[in-house]
Design an enzyme around this catalytic site. Structure first.
Site, PDB file in Angstrom:
ATOM      1  N   LYS A 221       0.839  -1.209   0.000  1.00 21.09           N
ATOM      2  CA  LYS A 221       0.000   0.000   0.000  1.00 21.09           C
ATOM      3  C   LYS A 221       0.866   1.248   0.000  1.00 21.09           C
ATOM      4  O   LYS A 221       1.780   1.369   0.809  1.00 21.09           O
ATOM      5  CB  LYS A 221      -0.857  -0.031   1.284  1.00 21.09           C
ATOM      6  CG  LYS A 221      -1.658   1.209   1.566  1.00 21.09           C
ATOM      7  CD  LYS A 221      -2.409   1.112   2.895  1.00 21.09           C
ATOM      8  CE  LYS A 221      -1.558   1.562   4.074  1.00 21.09           C
ATOM      9  NZ  LYS A 221      -2.285   1.576   5.345  1.00 21.09           N
ATOM     10  N   ASP A 249      -4.472  -6.780  11.380  1.00 19.00           N
ATOM     11  CA  ASP A 249      -3.890  -5.429  11.375  1.00 19.00           C
ATOM     12  C   ASP A 249      -3.800  -4.954  12.817  1.00 19.00           C
ATOM     13  O   ASP A 249      -4.450  -5.516  13.703  1.00 19.00           O
ATOM     14  CB  ASP A 249      -4.763  -4.487  10.530  1.00 19.00           C
ATOM     15  CG  ASP A 249      -3.944  -3.354   9.911  1.00 19.00           C
ATOM     16  OD1 ASP A 249      -2.788  -3.157  10.326  1.00 19.00           O
ATOM     17  OD2 ASP A 249      -4.460  -2.664   9.013  1.00 19.00           O
TER      18      ASP A 249
HETATM   19  C1  R5P Z   1      -1.134   1.386   9.015  1.00 19.69           C
HETATM   20  O1  R5P Z   1       0.084   1.437   9.000  1.00 19.69           O
HETATM   21  C2  R5P Z   1      -1.893   0.722  10.109  1.00 19.69           C
HETATM   22  O2  R5P Z   1      -1.379  -0.539  10.416  1.00 19.69           O
HETATM   23  C3  R5P Z   1      -3.374   0.594   9.768  1.00 19.69           C
HETATM   24  O3  R5P Z   1      -3.522  -0.250   8.646  1.00 19.69           O
HETATM   25  C4  R5P Z   1      -3.959   1.940   9.444  1.00 19.69           C
HETATM   26  O4  R5P Z   1      -3.509   2.902  10.351  1.00 19.69           O
HETATM   27  C5  R5P Z   1      -5.469   1.869   9.502  1.00 19.69           C
HETATM   28  O5  R5P Z   1      -5.989   3.135   9.220  1.00 19.69           O
HETATM   29  P1  R5P Z   1      -7.276   3.300   8.302  1.00 19.69           P
HETATM   30  O6  R5P Z   1      -8.307   2.355   8.856  1.00 19.69           O
HETATM   31  O7  R5P Z   1      -7.657   4.753   8.448  1.00 19.69           O
HETATM   32  O8  R5P Z   1      -6.876   2.973   6.904  1.00 19.69           O
END
Ligand code: R5P
Length: 348
Positions: A221, A249
């Protein structure tokens, strides 16, 4: 006396006392309930209850904490959930309330003060790209200067944050074993691929793939840092066609990362997609977006922990959400710290 006959005693910590800031109350009560289960097995131990304290907000928004009981000499733990969906207080209000609680405990002469913060605030600001603040380091300094000797958190966004502390210790717990146990008990996932939602999540995904004996894939990403929470591009490294997918995550904030990753995985032929996270913040429109993704069949389930507590009604009424409690882990860690026993043994 011969040196071999000297018996070393570890020395006692002060009495364990637990206090909650307003937004930490639910989680603190869960910790206390579990501590009482542990203490039941001990002779001469009295049931614990939360120390009486009060969070006062003045008309200009300033906050102060008053402790209504003697905690002099205690091994004192202050629980705060900084991002609280059940309260109108902002992250900054709750952070400030925590700092006043820590300093109130310091002024009250507790022997040791531990901030129990399942959500480490500003953890995504742990490095700078341009003329920016390294706010996660400032948070470490604020906690220390207020009087904290130790901080307990879970799945801190960047482990580099451990190095931001000079005098206090950071215990970083992991929700993964609790989530994996829940998945094994509740879902019979065959033909599974664990997929990291971004490169930063690869180590976590590798751990899940080892524990669940599943294949591994990674979504690469790229963020557009010129805009808030905007993702520039995504591509898949690995194979998910006709496979069930689990995306672990650390946090879900706006839901953008996992919804976009899940859409990409569906395009690549994935079957059921389950998402698991330690910190289900669900900020902004996340709940609506996740409901939509569920109704469209993009995401089958989101598993989160009570480190961000959405309330019993939400858990009951949200078909796509499973809550896993990690309060018992915090209780065991607090108990072991107080008893000067190993914490790492609990994290295996
Ligand atoms: C990113 O580095 C984190 O691990 C999460 O994937 C991210 O912060 C999630 O944020 P959102 O739900 O706003 O995409």
């Amino acid at each position: 006396m011969d040196s071999t006959t000297i018996v070393r005693t570890k020395g006692e910590r002060g009495a364990m006392s637990i206090m909650a800031c307003d937004s930490g109350h639910n989680f603190a009560q869960r910790i206390v309930n579990h501590l009482n289960e542990i203490l039941q097995n001990e002779i001469h131990s009295l049931p614990l209850r939360l120390i009486k304290s009060e969070e006062i907000t003045f008309s200009n928004g300033e906050v102060k904490t008053v402790i209504h009981e003697n905690i002099r000499g205690d091994d004192h733990y202050i629980v705060q959930c900084i991002d609280d969906p059940l309260n109108d207080k902002t992250v900054n209000d709750n952070l400030m309330a925590l700092l006043t609680a820590i300093n109130a405990a310091f002024q009250s002469d507790a022997d040791s003060i531990t901030a129990v913060i399942p959500q480490f605030p500003y953890s995504r600001q742990e490095r700078k790209k341009t003329r920016e603040c390294i706010t996660a380091k400032q948070i470490a300094q604020f906690l220390e200067v207020s009087g904290a000797n130790r901080v307990i958190t879970i799945d801190v966004h960047s482990e580099a944050i451990m190095g931001f502390f000079t005098t206090a210790k950071l215990e970083n717990l992991h929700a993964s074993n609790f989530i994996i146990k829940h998945i094994k008990n509740k879902y019979q996932l065959q033909n599974l691929v664990i997929t990291a939602a971004d490169v930063g999540g690869a180590e976590r995904a590798r751990y899940y793939s080892k524990m669940l004996q599943a294949d591994l894939a990674i979504v690469d990403k790229a963020r557009d840092y010129s805009q808030k929470s905007k993702i520039k591009s995504m591509r898949l490294v690995g194979e998910v066609k006709d496979k069930n997918v689990l995306i672990p995550d650390d946090m879900i904030s706006t839901g953008g990362t996992i919804i976009n990753a899940s859409k990409l995985l569906k395009e690549k032929g994935a079957k059921d997609i389950i998402v698991a996270c330690s910190l289900p913040f669900f900020n902004g429109e996340a709940v609506d977006l996740l409901s939509e993704a569920y109704e469209e069949g993009v995401i089958s389930k989101v598993i989160g922990t009570d480190a961000v507590f959405h309330g019993e009604q939400f858990v009951k009424n949200t078909p796509w959400y499973d809550e896993v409690t990690i309060a018992p882990l915090f209780a065991e860690v607090i108990y072991n710290i107080n008893q000067k026993r190993s914490v790492s043994e609990l994290l295996k």
